[in-house]
Design a protein around this motif. Structure first.
Motif, mmCIF file in Angstrom:
data_model
loop_
_atom_site.group_PDB
_atom_site.id
_atom_site.type_symbol
_atom_site.label_atom_id
_atom_site.label_comp_id
_atom_site.label_asym_id
_atom_site.label_seq_id
_atom_site.Cartn_x
_atom_site.Cartn_y
_atom_site.Cartn_z
ATOM 1 N N VAL A 6 25.439 2.858 -0.086
ATOM 2 C CA VAL A 6 25.619 4.290 0.196
ATOM 3 C C VAL A 6 25.295 5.047 -1.086
ATOM 4 C CG1 VAL A 6 27.252 6.105 0.858
ATOM 5 C CG2 VAL A 6 27.430 3.827 1.893
ATOM 6 N N GLY A 7 24.523 6.123 -0.946
ATOM 7 C CA GLY A 7 24.096 6.879 -2.122
ATOM 8 C C GLY A 7 24.850 8.182 -2.307
ATOM 9 N N THR A 8 24.116 9.234 -2.650
ATOM 10 C CA THR A 8 24.739 10.466 -3.126
ATOM 11 C C THR A 8 25.217 11.411 -2.021
ATOM 12 O OG1 THR A 8 22.589 11.569 -3.278
ATOM 13 C CG2 THR A 8 23.375 10.412 -5.242
ATOM 14 N N TYR A 9 24.855 11.132 -0.769
ATOM 15 C CA TYR A 9 25.309 12.006 0.320
ATOM 16 C C TYR A 9 25.636 11.166 1.551
ATOM 17 C CZ TYR A 9 20.341 11.499 1.433
ATOM 18 O OH TYR A 9 19.088 10.977 1.672
ATOM 19 N N VAL A 10 26.540 11.685 2.384
ATOM 20 C CA VAL A 10 27.045 10.928 3.533
ATOM 21 C C VAL A 10 26.932 11.693 4.847
ATOM 22 C CG1 VAL A 10 28.614 9.474 2.206
ATOM 23 C CG2 VAL A 10 29.405 11.723 3.001
ATOM 24 N N ASN A 11 26.312 12.867 4.810
ATOM 25 C CA ASN A 11 26.119 13.614 6.056
ATOM 26 C C ASN A 11 25.118 14.728 5.821
ATOM 27 O OD1 ASN A 11 26.448 14.227 8.753
ATOM 28 N ND2 ASN A 11 28.692 14.336 8.644
ATOM 29 N N SER A 12 24.578 15.243 6.916
ATOM 30 C CA SER A 12 23.671 16.395 6.903
ATOM 31 C C SER A 12 23.643 16.938 8.319
ATOM 32 C CB SER A 12 22.273 15.974 6.435
ATOM 33 O OG SER A 12 21.697 15.034 7.340
ATOM 34 N N CYS A 13 22.901 18.024 8.555
ATOM 35 C CA CYS A 13 22.952 18.656 9.884
ATOM 36 C C CYS A 13 22.255 17.818 10.950
ATOM 37 C CB CYS A 13 22.359 20.063 9.827
ATOM 38 S SG CYS A 13 20.533 20.120 9.810
ATOM 39 N N ARG A 14 21.297 16.996 10.555
ATOM 40 C CA ARG A 14 20.525 16.127 11.445
ATOM 41 C C ARG A 14 19.719 16.920 12.479
ATOM 42 N NH1 ARG A 14 25.382 13.044 10.823
ATOM 43 N NH2 ARG A 14 26.229 13.444 12.893
ATOM 44 N N GLU A 15 19.449 18.189 12.207
ATOM 45 C CA GLU A 15 18.704 19.047 13.145
ATOM 46 C C GLU A 15 17.536 19.783 12.492
ATOM 47 O OE1 GLU A 15 22.530 20.287 15.997
ATOM 48 O OE2 GLU A 15 21.737 21.718 14.508
ATOM 49 N N CYS A 16 17.584 20.013 11.186
ATOM 50 C CA CYS A 16 16.554 20.829 10.528
ATOM 51 C C CYS A 16 15.277 20.020 10.289
ATOM 52 C CB CYS A 16 17.086 21.397 9.218
ATOM 53 S SG CYS A 16 17.347 20.155 7.923
ATOM 54 N N GLU A 17 14.231 20.697 9.839
ATOM 55 C CA GLU A 17 12.940 20.028 9.620
ATOM 56 C C GLU A 17 13.037 18.940 8.557
ATOM 57 O OE1 GLU A 17 9.948 22.447 7.529
ATOM 58 O OE2 GLU A 17 11.482 24.018 7.342
ATOM 59 N N TYR A 18 13.900 19.141 7.558
ATOM 60 C CA TYR A 18 14.026 18.148 6.487
ATOM 61 C C TYR A 18 14.737 16.898 7.001
ATOM 62 C CZ TYR A 18 12.721 22.252 3.842
ATOM 63 O OH TYR A 18 12.059 23.366 3.392
ATOM 64 N N PRO B 42 35.525 9.736 -7.811
ATOM 65 C CA PRO B 42 34.076 9.799 -8.011
ATOM 66 C C PRO B 42 33.364 8.536 -7.521
ATOM 67 C CG PRO B 42 35.148 9.206 -10.057
ATOM 68 C CD PRO B 42 36.245 9.386 -9.042
ATOM 69 N N GLY B 43 32.059 8.503 -7.751
ATOM 70 C CA GLY B 43 31.274 7.311 -7.453
ATOM 71 C C GLY B 43 30.336 7.491 -6.278
ATOM 72 N N HIS B 44 28.998 7.525 -6.560
ATOM 73 C CA HIS B 44 28.044 7.637 -5.449
ATOM 74 C C HIS B 44 26.876 6.654 -5.589
ATOM 75 C CE1 HIS B 44 26.026 11.315 -7.693
ATOM 76 N NE2 HIS B 44 25.719 10.171 -8.261
ATOM 77 N N GLU B 45 27.141 5.535 -6.237
ATOM 78 C CA GLU B 45 26.197 4.415 -6.250
ATOM 79 C C GLU B 45 26.974 3.207 -5.712
ATOM 80 O OE1 GLU B 45 23.351 5.675 -10.025
ATOM 81 O OE2 GLU B 45 24.870 4.133 -10.354
ATOM 82 N N ILE B 46 27.127 3.179 -4.383
ATOM 83 C CA ILE B 46 28.097 2.295 -3.727
ATOM 84 C C ILE B 46 27.387 1.144 -3.020
ATOM 85 C CG2 ILE B 46 29.895 2.193 -1.950
ATOM 86 C CD1 ILE B 46 30.225 5.279 -2.389
ATOM 87 N N VAL B 47 27.842 -0.067 -3.266
ATOM 88 C CA VAL B 47 27.355 -1.220 -2.502
ATOM 89 C C VAL B 47 28.547 -2.060 -2.052
ATOM 90 C CG1 VAL B 47 25.073 -1.350 -3.585
ATOM 91 C CG2 VAL B 47 26.995 -2.580 -4.599
ATOM 92 N N ALA C 122 23.264 18.941 2.323
ATOM 93 C CA ALA C 122 23.778 17.593 2.525
ATOM 94 C C ALA C 122 25.234 17.539 2.060
ATOM 95 C CB ALA C 122 22.928 16.586 1.754
ATOM 96 N N VAL C 123 26.031 16.695 2.696
ATOM 97 C CA VAL C 123 27.437 16.521 2.311
ATOM 98 C C VAL C 123 27.509 15.428 1.250
ATOM 99 C CG1 VAL C 123 29.748 15.856 3.091
ATOM 100 C CG2 VAL C 123 28.263 17.240 4.574
ATOM 101 N N PHE C 124 27.967 15.780 0.062
ATOM 102 C CA PHE C 124 28.025 14.829 -1.041
ATOM 103 C C PHE C 124 29.038 13.723 -0.756
ATOM 104 C CE2 PHE C 124 26.614 18.230 -4.338
ATOM 105 C CZ PHE C 124 25.297 18.060 -3.943
ATOM 106 N N THR C 125 28.789 12.559 -1.345
ATOM 107 C CA THR C 125 29.621 11.383 -1.137
ATOM 108 C C THR C 125 31.031 11.578 -1.684
ATOM 109 O OG1 THR C 125 27.659 10.013 -1.160
ATOM 110 C CG2 THR C 125 29.744 8.881 -1.586
ATOM 111 N N PHE C 126 31.154 12.408 -2.716
ATOM 112 C CA PHE C 126 32.495 12.795 -3.161
ATOM 113 C C PHE C 126 32.526 14.290 -3.433
ATOM 114 C CE2 PHE C 126 30.367 11.306 -7.081
ATOM 115 C CZ PHE C 126 30.571 12.380 -7.945
ATOM 116 N N ASP C 127 33.701 14.890 -3.205
ATOM 117 C CA ASP C 127 33.931 16.321 -3.405
ATOM 118 C C ASP C 127 33.124 17.196 -2.450
ATOM 119 O OD1 ASP C 127 35.586 18.125 -4.902
ATOM 120 O OD2 ASP C 127 33.784 18.890 -5.886
ATOM 121 N N GLY C 128 32.672 16.600 -1.331
ATOM 122 C CA GLY C 128 32.068 17.377 -0.256
ATOM 123 C C GLY C 128 33.081 17.546 0.864
#
Length: 322
Positions: free
Chosen positions: A93-105, A67-72, A118-124
């Motif tokens: 690094v926060g709660t996610y480490v990837n996304s599609c990088r193509e959508c409007e959001y 676990p752990g998604h409040e990383i410094v 979004a791809v979660f920092t753990f268990d994604g």
């Protein structure tokens, strides 16, 4: 930088089953790609998500789970395309480490709302098909886009809780323009998230007056009497949910009579997160933390369940994970 710089054995603490009990675990991080950063982790905040995922509360945890998604930490090395960071920089690094990088959001810097998830920092599921593993570990490899500059004058241990607790309350407060002095704020649940909402509110110059609140932020995951809390709002007021109660029940009149509304929010985008970190550094806003060694992680999670912390545990990875 060598191509295998990020693929050293990584030492972490993992849960092996839904008991959630954490113990030492060795694994490999992926190679450092051209857009990646390898980070030596110094601290990791302890979030209630760590409890929920290690104990399989949502019934989709994949074990072993780190676990752990409040990383410094500190930048160890960077890929050839990385522009914003160099070796030795303070980084988060926060709660996610990837996304599609193509959508409007993603295009708007709201990657947490990515259309494809979004791809979660753990268990994604990471880019190489492996399961992501979080910050209860010695180092992590992350695409530059999902990394944040920690201002040099801001203590790394204090920065960790900002990456989930801080941004989770910052996003709806900014979204509903609660950074305007003189507005009134109510906070439900004075834990890791709630105490940061109070700190932001004080910095924004907000007031607290019963039955005349512009905005209530509910950080609690316990069930609450929504009609009673909605009655404390001014006409046009907003109750924002960032916690996860088991149900939300209220009478329609509680909204209709005062043109009130209920909204939801979940952490924030990369742009908002960097703005929040810079704001905290510039205004000297620091979470209240209790620093503990990794060997105390199981006790910390038990105490978190019992609400026995004021207000955020931060694991001292650098000095305890050996």
């Amino acid at each position: 930088m060598t191509s295998d710089a990020g693929n050293e054995n990584c030492l972490g603490w993992a849960a092996r089953d839904p008991s959630g009990f954490l113990s030492p675990y060795k694994f490999n991080r992926r190679d450092v790609g051209v857009d990646d950063i390898s980070i030596t982790i110094t601290h990791c905040g302890v979030c209630y998500a760590d409890v929920a995922w290690t104990r399989n509360v949502l019934a989709h945890s994949k074990y072993p789970l780190v676990p752990g998604h409040e990383i410094v930490g500190i930048v160890k090395c960077v890929g050839s395309n990385v522009q914003r960071f160099k070796t030795g920089d303070h980084i988060g690094v926060g709660t996610y480490v990837n996304s599609c990088r193509e959508c409007e959001y993603c295009d708007d810097g709201l990657e947490v709302q990515c259309s494809k998830g979004a791809v979660f920092t753990f268990d994604g599921i990471d880019t190489d098909g492996t399961v992501t593993k979080g910050g209860y570990s010695s180092h992590i490899v992350v695409h530059e886009r999902y990394c944040y500059k920690i201002p040099e004058n801001y203590p790394l241990a204090s920065a960790a809780p900002l990456l989930c607790a801080g941004i989770t309350v910052w996003t709806p407060m900014m979204g509903h323009k609660m950074n305007q002095p003189g507005k009134s704020l109510g906070v439900i649940g004075l834990g890791g998230l709630g105490h940061m909402a109070v700190k932001f509110g004080k910095s924004f110059g907000l007031k607290a007056m019963e039955k005349s609140l512009d905005f209530i932020i509910n950080t609690a995951s316990g069930d609450i009497p929504f009609d009673q809390y909605l009655s404390l709002l001014k006409s046009g007021g907003v109750l924002s949910l960032v916690g996860f109660p088991s149900e939300v029940k209220f009478h329609p009149a509680s909204l209709n009579r005062g043109m009130k509304s209920i909204s939801g929010s979940l952490t924030g985008g990369t742009k908002q997160t960097q703005e929040m970190l810079d704001y905290c550094a510039n205004h000297e806003i620091y979470p209240n933390i209790e620093i503990v060694p990794i060997q105390y992680a199981n006790e910390a999670l038990e105490r978190l369940i019992k609400k026995d912390v004021k207000y955020r545990f931060v694991i001292d990875i650098a000095n305890s994970l050996k």
